[in-house]
Design a protein around this motif. Structure first.
Motif, PDB file in Angstrom:
ATOM      1  N   VAL A 229       0.844  -1.190   0.000  1.00  0.00           N
ATOM      2  CA  VAL A 229       0.000   0.000   0.000  1.00  0.00           C
ATOM      3  C   VAL A 229       0.889   1.253   0.000  1.00  0.00           C
ATOM      4  N   VAL A 231       1.742   4.924   0.903  1.00  0.00           N
ATOM      5  CA  VAL A 231       1.296   5.883   1.916  1.00  0.00           C
ATOM      6  C   VAL A 231       2.161   7.136   1.786  1.00  0.00           C
ATOM      7  N   GLU A 263      -3.315   7.014   2.365  1.00  0.00           N
ATOM      8  CA  GLU A 263      -3.207   5.830   1.529  1.00  0.00           C
ATOM      9  C   GLU A 263      -3.836   6.118   0.172  1.00  0.00           C
ATOM     10  N   ARG A 294       9.774   1.920   4.367  1.00  0.00           N
ATOM     11  CA  ARG A 294       8.928   0.742   4.186  1.00  0.00           C
ATOM     12  C   ARG A 294       8.626   0.173   5.555  1.00  0.00           C
ATOM     13  N   ARG A 300       0.058  -6.521   5.471  1.00  0.00           N
ATOM     14  CA  ARG A 300       0.295  -5.503   4.449  1.00  0.00           C
ATOM     15  C   ARG A 300       1.662  -4.873   4.621  1.00  0.00           C
ATOM     16  N   TRP A 302       3.475  -1.097   4.022  1.00  0.00           N
ATOM     17  CA  TRP A 302       3.365   0.314   3.658  1.00  0.00           C
ATOM     18  C   TRP A 302       4.649   0.731   2.933  1.00  0.00           C
ATOM     19  N   GLN A 303       4.493   1.273   1.720  1.00  0.00           N
ATOM     20  CA  GLN A 303       5.584   1.955   1.035  1.00  0.00           C
ATOM     21  C   GLN A 303       5.410   3.442   1.304  1.00  0.00           C
ATOM     22  N   LEU A 304       6.299   3.995   2.123  1.00  0.00           N
ATOM     23  CA  LEU A 304       6.124   5.344   2.646  1.00  0.00           C
ATOM     24  C   LEU A 304       7.012   6.356   1.917  1.00  0.00           C
ATOM     25  N   ALA A 337       6.310   3.052  12.353  1.00  0.00           N
ATOM     26  CA  ALA A 337       6.250   3.238  10.899  1.00  0.00           C
ATOM     27  C   ALA A 337       6.625   4.652  10.484  1.00  0.00           C
TER      28      ALA A 337
END
Length: 348
Positions: A229, A231, A263, A294, A300, A302-304, A337
């Protein structure tokens, strides 16, 4: 199979780690430690455990703790619903059991956040009740011990293995026996690696060692692929501090604080992100990008990414607060995160 308890307990007496919840094995201490260790390595959990017990030394103190303070104490451990369930359980203990954990497996099992394993650990270690405490370490040990390649995630297999654990349990030492099995799995019968059979007190009794299959056991199905996902994060500062937004009361990272984050099916560019911030009633001036990051959750990833920016000196929008450096450090619980946002130091 020959009895395993005697060599196992002898090994445990000589090799067990001197952990604080073993040196003071009250039911409360065991409960807190077992909940923390569900998803966390011992070395990582110990500082949290010591801080938690120092501030919340009893179930009554836990029940009365401000939820935001509780989340701050838990910050960095992840899986924050564990702390929320502990507080729910502590309040039940105060209402029904005089503030103490009951010496009853079924009563323990009925408390929020306490499953079969945790109830068994508390009941056997704190109260000496002859009940099993079967976690992943124990399942791995018994899969290898019996050279059993059945899927350990299947309920029928877990029941069969639990019956074996009980069959080998010494009636007079259920707590040390359960702890010894967990310790053997943590120190010798290792996961995702060649087991240290040369150091194992049960090697001569182990069918998996005899067959040469120990390293390939236990058998469990591969985990499903995690959903990725994107973000996009906005790290916003003003003369009042850093803008934090409260996450929803239910769902992932419930009730925690974070910089505004969104998101989407793609990382937002600076213009798209500015439009989202305008929806909060703030006009932003971007000062540069945030580093990419990440974060992996259970189901899931998160690609941040994101941007740093400044906004006018205005009151915080609804659901948000301005936090200064001291409040970021001491008051507001921010998920790990979002640590990448502050890698260059806490904004002022």
């Amino acid at each position: 199979m020959e009895p395993i308890a005697a060599p196992l307990l002898q090994w445990f007496e000589q090799n067990r780690r001197l952990l604080p919840f073993r040196q003071e094995p009250s039911a409360y201490h065991i409960w807190v430690s077992e909940i923390m260790l569900q998803q966390t390595r011992v070395a990582a959990a110990l500082p949290y455990y010591r801080r938690f017990i120092a501030e919340l030394p009893t179930p009554a103190a836990l029940a009365a703790c401000d939820p935001d303070r509780l989340r701050k104490l838990w910050q960095g451990l992840g899986y924050y619903n564990r702390a929320a369930n502990m507080q729910k359980a502590a309040r039940i203990l105060c209402e029904r059991y005089g503030g103490d954990l009951p010496a009853d497996y079924e009563a323990l099992r009925a408390l929020p956040g306490i499953g079969d394993y945790t109830a068994g650990a508390i009941a056997s270690i704190a109260f000496g009740l002859p009940v099993p405490a079967v976690d992943g370490n124990v399942l791995r040990v018994f899969a290898r011990l019996y050279d059993d390649d059945r899927d350990i995630m299947a309920p029928a297999t877990r029941r069969a293995f639990t019956e074996r654990v009980v069959a080998q349990m010494p009636a007079d030492r259920p707590g040390p026996y359960n702890e010894a099995l967990m310790e053997l799995g943590a120190l010798v019968c290792l996961p995702n690696a060649e087991p240290r059979c040369q150091d194992c007190p049960l090697a001569a009794l182990c069918a998996g060692h005899a067959s040469g299959r120990a390293a390939s056991l236990p058998n469990k199905p591969p985990k499903p692929a995690k959903t990725v996902v994107p973000v996009t994060v906005a790290l916003l500062t003003s003369p009042r501090g850093v803008l934090l937004q409260r996450r929803p009361a239910k769902g992932l990272l419930a009730g925690l604080w974070q910089p505004p984050a969104f998101e989407a099916d793609h990382p937002l560019d600076a213009g798209e992100l500015a439009a989202r911030i305008a929806g909060l009633g703030l006009a932003v001036q971007w000062t540069g990008p945030l580093p990419a990051s990440r974060h992996v959750f259970t189901h899931r990833i998160w690609q941040l990414s994101g941007w740093r920016g400044t906004v006018p000196d205005l009151p915080a929008p609804a659901g948000c607060v301005w936090a200064d450096a001291r409040e970021l450090e001491q008051t507001y619980s921010i998920p790990t995160a979002f640590a990448f946002c502050f890698e260059d130091g806490t904004p002022h």
